[in-house]
Design an enzyme around this catalytic site. Structure first.
Site, short mmCIF file in Angstrom:
data_model
loop_
_atom_site.label_atom_id
_atom_site.label_comp_id
_atom_site.label_asym_id
_atom_site.label_seq_id
_atom_site.Cartn_x
_atom_site.Cartn_y
_atom_site.Cartn_z
N LYS A 156 0.84 -1.19 0.00
CA LYS A 156 0.00 0.00 0.00
C LYS A 156 0.88 1.25 0.00
CE LYS A 156 -1.83 2.83 2.86
NZ LYS A 156 -1.73 4.07 2.07
N GLU A 232 10.56 1.08 10.17
CA GLU A 232 11.57 2.11 9.89
C GLU A 232 10.86 3.43 10.10
OE1 GLU A 232 14.62 1.41 8.83
OE2 GLU A 232 14.53 -0.48 7.75
N CYS A 267 13.87 10.84 6.09
CA CYS A 267 13.76 10.36 7.48
C CYS A 267 15.06 10.60 8.24
CB CYS A 267 13.38 8.90 7.50
SG CYS A 267 14.27 7.97 6.29
N GLU A 366 10.34 15.75 14.92
CA GLU A 366 10.66 15.72 13.50
C GLU A 366 9.83 16.79 12.78
OE1 GLU A 366 9.42 12.15 11.46
OE2 GLU A 366 11.42 12.04 10.59
P1 NAP Z 1 2.70 8.01 7.92
O1 NAP Z 1 1.64 8.99 8.12
O2 NAP Z 1 3.12 7.18 9.06
O3 NAP Z 1 2.23 7.09 6.71
C1 NAP Z 1 2.98 6.00 6.27
C2 NAP Z 1 2.05 5.00 5.65
O4 NAP Z 1 1.15 4.50 6.64
C3 NAP Z 1 1.17 5.58 4.55
O5 NAP Z 1 1.03 4.62 3.53
C4 NAP Z 1 -0.11 5.82 5.27
O6 NAP Z 1 -1.23 5.84 4.44
C5 NAP Z 1 -0.19 4.66 6.21
N1 NAP Z 1 -1.07 4.93 7.35
C6 NAP Z 1 -1.42 6.12 7.89
N2 NAP Z 1 -2.26 5.95 8.92
C7 NAP Z 1 -2.47 4.62 9.03
C8 NAP Z 1 -3.26 3.82 9.91
N3 NAP Z 1 -4.01 4.36 10.87
N4 NAP Z 1 -3.25 2.48 9.72
C9 NAP Z 1 -2.51 1.93 8.74
N5 NAP Z 1 -1.77 2.63 7.89
C10 NAP Z 1 -1.73 3.97 8.03
O7 NAP Z 1 4.04 8.67 7.38
P2 NAP Z 1 4.21 9.68 6.15
O8 NAP Z 1 3.61 10.96 6.56
O9 NAP Z 1 3.76 9.05 4.89
O10 NAP Z 1 5.79 9.76 6.02
C11 NAP Z 1 6.55 10.56 6.83
C12 NAP Z 1 7.13 9.79 8.01
O11 NAP Z 1 7.83 8.63 7.56
C13 NAP Z 1 8.13 10.58 8.78
O12 NAP Z 1 7.94 10.40 10.16
C14 NAP Z 1 9.47 9.99 8.35
O13 NAP Z 1 10.51 10.17 9.19
C15 NAP Z 1 9.13 8.57 8.17
N6 NAP Z 1 10.07 7.89 7.30
C16 NAP Z 1 10.98 7.01 7.84
C17 NAP Z 1 11.91 6.37 7.03
C18 NAP Z 1 12.90 5.38 7.60
O14 NAP Z 1 13.45 4.59 6.86
N7 NAP Z 1 13.16 5.35 8.87
C19 NAP Z 1 11.92 6.61 5.67
C20 NAP Z 1 10.99 7.51 5.15
C21 NAP Z 1 10.07 8.13 5.98
P3 NAP Z 1 -1.84 7.25 3.90
O15 NAP Z 1 -0.73 8.17 3.63
O16 NAP Z 1 -2.55 6.82 2.70
O17 NAP Z 1 -2.76 7.73 4.97
#
Ligand code: NAP
Ligand code: MG
Length: 462
Positions: A156, A232, A267, A366
């Site tokens: 997804k 991650e 990230c 962050e």
């Molecule tokens: P996010 O809000 O956690 O979303 C990540 C994924 O989870 C998306 O596909 C999102 O879907 C889904 N999701 C959201 N709410 C959910 C729920 N209640 N149940 C199941 N799935 C759910 O993160 P983001 O805003 O996309 O990305 C930014 C974050 O990712 C930052 O905190 C960043 O640091 C972190 N990140 C970490 C790494 C690493 O390797 N450590 C790499 C890249 C990014 P939708 O978007 O469709 O709602």
């Protein structure tokens, strides 16, 4: 359906299917069938290698299309999409393809009356949930080792960035990946992500995203079938700049790119600089100059280095954090405002501020935008404490000309990656992931195979 908006100018780039729990169920069942058939899981590794390499060459053939999709979807500068996102995704798939027919099992030590074989087997159905910041690269980091080891996958993508994952899946089918082995279901987290996390036929979730959602996946697993989960999560990566830094200009260059690349939406972005007191003024001055030269531009223009943030909503959040930091007493040195190189787009100036209190949210949380916080340290010991003084532990850097000091500091920084006198250097051969709130599990390198396989013991009586 839902509208996929380009942050370049606010236009709708695509209407995308809005996956539901029923769609996830169909996809998981297709993945399960394909896995249980053994059509992919039991194939000769040379066959999996052949298909994955064919997929990599199809990515090459479609590289411009993929770069354009990525840039339009999330606002990455087109030059970065061409030179970084597409080749990194392609190379990752080729790397695991090349590796998978060279991985051996073990024979455990036993007495002469037994033969004990220890081999890797795929887990089954892997659910992959992806963030929006590097859709191509992170998708490849998950898919390549999961598929190379013989799993079936339901992926997804993030709602903001579904396009390149869908394009990759089409190319995988064209490359000869058997039906059902890879399924991409675009949609929203609550509607498609959660049912995937809770599905009883999913054996493993591999997640990259925020801390909050990562912890939800642990809950989904605990409340369903106890599936394995690797996370991650985010970061607040510090540069520790010591007074004996050898080349301040080189450090400034690495620090500047380390926070402003991809508009800070990385990230492991180096979003903090912890610097020994005597160097604060010259370093702040040079970083301010670096930020001034980093002018937001149209992502479609090949000369742009600072593109759009992923959405207007996200931009508003980043601006709000900078405003709150100023209210908390941080000194704004440069930036802090919205920019508009393309009307209707989500752009922000490169921003540097000096934070006075290590407890401030701008230091602790962050931001995920082009915002760098400078923190003053009394000495190396204090710098280590400040650097380790957040909940995160994804990456860090040390700048020092003394190799002993640099290693001593590096050893004490709690992070999955520590760079010495550089930042963001990596390869597919090095693992990537975090400790503390930044999660657990590693992408990249042969160690990522551990995330998608279990060890099976076969004991033979002789
Ligand atoms: P996010 O809000 O956690 O979303 C990540 C994924 O989870 C998306 O596909 C999102 O879907 C889904 N999701 C959201 N709410 C959910 C729920 N209640 N149940 C199941 N799935 C759910 O993160 P983001 O805003 O996309 O990305 C930014 C974050 O990712 C930052 O905190 C960043 O640091 C972190 N990140 C970490 C790494 C690493 O390797 N450590 C790499 C890249 C990014 P939708 O978007 O469709 O709602
Ligand atoms: Mg989009």
């Amino acid at each position: 359906m839902f509208e996929d908006i380009s942050p370049r100018d606010g236009s709708v780039v695509a209407e995308v299917a809005r996956g539901s729990a029923d769609d996830i169920d169909l996809a998981v069942r297709a993945a399960r069938r394909a896995f249980d058939d053994g059509v992919w899981a039991l194939a000769d590794p040379r066959e999996r290698k052949r298909v994955l390499l064919r997929w990599a060459s199809l990515i090459d053939e479609h590289s411009e299309e993929l770069a354009q999709l990525e840039s339009a979807d999330v606002g990455h500068p087109i030059t970065d999409a061409r030179n970084v996102d597409v080749p990194n995704a392609r190379n990752c798939i080729a790397w695991y393809a090349e590796a998978i027919d060279k991985v051996y099992g073990e024979i455990a030590p036993t007495g002469a009356d037994a033969l004990a074989l220890v081999g890797r087997e795929p887990l089954g159905v892997v659910g992959a949930v992806i963030p929006w910041n590097y859709p191509l690269i992170i998708t490849a980091w998950k898919l390549a080792p999961a598929l190379a080891t013989g799993n079936s996958v339901v992926l997804k993508p993030a709602e903001q960035s579904p396009l390149t994952a869908l394009a990759l899946a089409e190319l995988a089918a064209e490359a000869g990946l058997p039906d059902g082995v890879l399924n991409v279901v675009p949609g929203f987290g609550e509607e498609a992500g959660e049912p995937l996390g809770r599905h009883p036929l999913v054996d493993k979730i591999t997640f990259t995203g925020s801390v909050d959602v990562g912890r939800r996946f642990l809950r989904y697993a605990g409340e369903s079938n106890g599936k394995a989960v690797s996370l991650e999560l985010g970061g607040k990566s510090p540069h520790v700049v010591l007074a004996d830094v050898e080349d301040l200009d080189r450090a400034v260059d690495a620090i500047g790119w380390g926070i402003f690349y991809n508009a800070g939406q990385t990230c492991h972005a180096g979003s903090r600089v912890v610097v020994e007191r005597g160097l604060v003024a010259p370093l702040a001055e040079r970083l301010t100059q670096f930020a001034r030269e980093m002018v937001p531009g149209d992502p479609a223009d090949p000369s742009t280095t600072l593109g759009a943030l992923v959405s207007d909503e996200h931009l508003e959040g980043v601006l709000g954090r900078v405003e709150r930091a100023a209210g908390d007493g941080a000194r704004l040195l440069v930036g802090g405002a919205r920019a508009e190189p393309v009307a209707g787009g989500a752009y922000m100036e490169a921003t540097v501020l000096e934070a006075l209190d290590p407890a401030d949210p701008i230091v602790q949380e962050e931001v995920f935008g082009p915002v760098l916080a400078i923190q003053q340290a009394d000495d190396a010991e204090h710098a280590i404490a400040l650097a380790n003084g957040t909940g995160y532990g994804l990456a860090a850097a040390v700048w020092s000309s003394n190799i002993t000091t640099a290693h001593r500091v590096a050893r004490r920084l709690r992070a999955g990656t520590v760079w010495i006198n550089t930042f963001d250097a990596s390869s597919l051969a090095t693992p990537f992931g975090g400790v503390k709130d930044s999660g657990h599990g590693r992408d990249r390198s042969l160690h990522a195979l551990d995330a998608y396989t279990h060890l099976k013991t076969t004991w033979v009586a002789l």
